[in-house]
Design an enzyme around this catalytic site. Structure first.
Site, mmCIF file in Angstrom:
data_model
loop_
_atom_site.group_PDB
_atom_site.id
_atom_site.type_symbol
_atom_site.label_atom_id
_atom_site.label_comp_id
_atom_site.label_asym_id
_atom_site.label_seq_id
_atom_site.Cartn_x
_atom_site.Cartn_y
_atom_site.Cartn_z
ATOM 1 N N GLY A 248 -6.417 14.096 0.443
ATOM 2 C CA GLY A 248 -5.783 12.820 0.765
ATOM 3 C C GLY A 248 -5.168 12.758 2.144
ATOM 4 O O GLY A 248 -4.471 11.789 2.473
ATOM 5 N N GLU B 50 -8.725 9.703 5.698
ATOM 6 C CA GLU B 50 -9.319 8.530 5.073
ATOM 7 C C GLU B 50 -10.812 8.765 4.829
ATOM 8 O O GLU B 50 -11.419 9.688 5.365
ATOM 9 C CB GLU B 50 -9.136 7.318 5.995
ATOM 10 C CG GLU B 50 -7.704 6.982 6.338
ATOM 11 C CD GLU B 50 -6.941 6.406 5.166
ATOM 12 O OE1 GLU B 50 -7.584 5.923 4.210
ATOM 13 O OE2 GLU B 50 -5.692 6.432 5.208
ATOM 14 N N ILE C 232 9.592 11.522 11.372
ATOM 15 C CA ILE C 232 10.276 12.248 12.453
ATOM 16 C C ILE C 232 11.035 11.255 13.323
ATOM 17 O O ILE C 232 10.436 10.324 13.863
ATOM 18 C CB ILE C 232 9.269 13.005 13.336
ATOM 19 C CG1 ILE C 232 8.392 13.923 12.503
ATOM 20 C CG2 ILE C 232 9.989 13.787 14.421
ATOM 21 C CD1 ILE C 232 7.232 14.523 13.285
ATOM 22 N N LYS D 156 -0.199 6.080 19.496
ATOM 23 C CA LYS D 156 1.159 6.627 19.453
ATOM 24 C C LYS D 156 1.651 7.037 20.838
ATOM 25 O O LYS D 156 2.817 6.791 21.180
ATOM 26 C CB LYS D 156 1.196 7.813 18.487
ATOM 27 C CG LYS D 156 0.966 7.406 17.037
ATOM 28 C CD LYS D 156 0.800 8.608 16.125
ATOM 29 C CE LYS D 156 0.552 8.179 14.692
ATOM 30 N NZ LYS D 156 0.268 9.337 13.798
ATOM 31 N N GLY E 56 0.834 -1.193 0.000
ATOM 32 C CA GLY E 56 0.000 0.000 0.000
ATOM 33 C C GLY E 56 0.867 1.240 0.000
ATOM 34 O O GLY E 56 1.971 1.252 -0.547
#
Length: 415
Positions: free
Chosen positions: A182, A185, A131, A200, A10
């Site tokens: 974009g 989603e 990052i 995260k 993807g």
């Protein structure tokens, strides 16, 4: 030569292949060995690609090939990614992943397998995209006692809030634009409801404090209830609204972990992080505040971090430098209701002055907030002192029973 397999072709997986092919020469020099892609796992057909012969649909071809040293997982989601990754590690293969849900949910288990099998399990790209943050935390800042991390960890929500702040777009209009560009989603719920940021901050908290923090332990709020009225009131308080993931070590050794919209002062270090960019602030006892800034997602930035891990893995095939944390435990993350914050409140009441007077009694000193053309029955203010979450809930519940409507409630943080 080191043989690798890529799981998923993807956005991230195709980026990994592109970077490895385009920068083959320089990567070989940096890794001190040639990296060869032997397999790419995907159920779709890619007949027009110059490497179409590398695609397979049967995972067992990768699992059972002893020549495959490293597996790069770019599938996303928990299943079948977890099953594939665990199977590969049990067969003695090193794993590099960009999958934040996998690491946030199964990190402790997979790191334990890696240690037992003398393998690398690396996941730099799971937080912050391109990052560098994982490696700096366990290497560059290793001499510090890190006691707090706060970050804008999701580019989609930061883009939406930036449009609301700078162009007075409604939440829905800003979300529509993010989808057209974009950045969001078709189903944006993981972003706008805070789940992506939650995963995260779980990874960062687990890495820094040494015990697994699971997503279900983290109080998580998204940005779907943020309005242009809140944006305007925040501006009168000399602040901007950001979606933050934060973890703080408390004096009793427990962790306070939360994902929520927050008003940060315009002079703060995270206030200027705008659009799709991420910013992660780390507070250590020796270094003070350090901020990591950049694009937190995207094909090539994320692929850059993945390939960086692949290079590191190749260089350490014979000797490992482990990432590791223990499994978590019940009660390790403190119930958010037992923690305290400053708050901004926006209320609707027939007698605004009565509400302000009641707020001073309940919370002490307050700072009134203002916006143009506010209706006479609307009042907004920020508390000067921190209020325990449970006390705030009790006060607001009583006020609502008395006919005061709570229109907005946002925490204020010093970042």
């Amino acid at each position: 030569m080191v043989q690798i397999a890529v799981l998923g072709h993807g956005t991230v997986g195709s980026g990994v292949v592109e970077v490895l092919r385009k920068n083959h020469g320089s990567i070989t020099k940096k890794a001190h060995d040639e990296i060869h892609i032997k397999y790419i796992l995907d159920l779709r057909e890619f007949p027009d690609l110059p490497y179409a012969d590398k695609f397979v649909k049967d995972f067992s071809a990768i699992e059972n090939d002893p020549e495959v040293d490293i597996v790069v997982e770019c599938m996303g989601g928990l299943h079948p990614a977890y099953d594939f990754v665990k199977a590969c590690m049990l067969k003695g293969k090193h794993v590099v992943t960009s999958n934040k849900e996998l690491v946030a949910t199964k990190g402790a288990e997979l790191l334990k397998i890696a240690r037992e099998k003398n393998l690398s399990f690396l996941f730099e790209a799971s937080v912050g995209g391109g990052i560098p943050i994982i490696r700096p935390l366990y290497q560059c800042l290793a001499a510090n006692e890190v006691y707090e991390i706060a970050g804008i960890l999701n580019g989609t929500t930061n883009f939406i809030l930036t449009k609301m702040i700078r162009e007075q777009m409604s939440f829905q209009d800003a979300l529509d634009m993010a989808q057209k560009l974009g950045y969001a989603e078709r189903d944006p719920s993981a972003d706008v409801q805070g789940d992506d940021s939650c995963r995260k901050i779980c990874i960062l908290a687990s890495l820094v404090f040494g015990k697994h923090v699971y997503p279900e332990q983290v109080h998580t709020e998204g940005i779907t209830n943020i309005t242009l009225e809140d944006v305007e009131y925040a501006e009168s308080l000399d602040g901007v609204i950001k979606l933050l993931g934060r973890v703080k070590k408390l004096e009793d050794g427990h962790l306070s972990v939360m994902v929520c919209p927050a008003i940060v002062g315009r002079s703060g270090q995270l206030a200027s992080v705008e659009d799709v960019f991420n910013g992660i602030l780390v507070r250590g006892d020796a270094v003070g505040d350090v901020v990591f800034y950049g694009r937190g997602a995207g094909k090539l930035p994320t692929a850059s971090a993945v390939v960086g891990d692949v290079i590191d893995c190749v260089k350490r095939l014979e000797y490992k430098k482990y990432l590791y944390w223990e499994d978590g435990e019940k009660g390790y993350v403190k119930d958010y209701r037992e923690t305290s914050s400053r708050f901004y409140l926006r209320l609707k009441a027939s007698d605004a002055q009565k509400v302000l007077d009641a707020a001073k009694v309940a919370f002490g000193e307050i700072q009134e907030a203002h916006r143009a053309n506010a209706p006479s029955d609307e009042v907004a203010f920020a508390t000067a002192e921190e209020i325990q979450e449970s006390k705030l809930e009790q006060v607001l519940s009583q006020w609502e029973q008395d006919g005061t409507q709570v229109l907005g409630c946002i925490r204020l943080f010093d970042y």
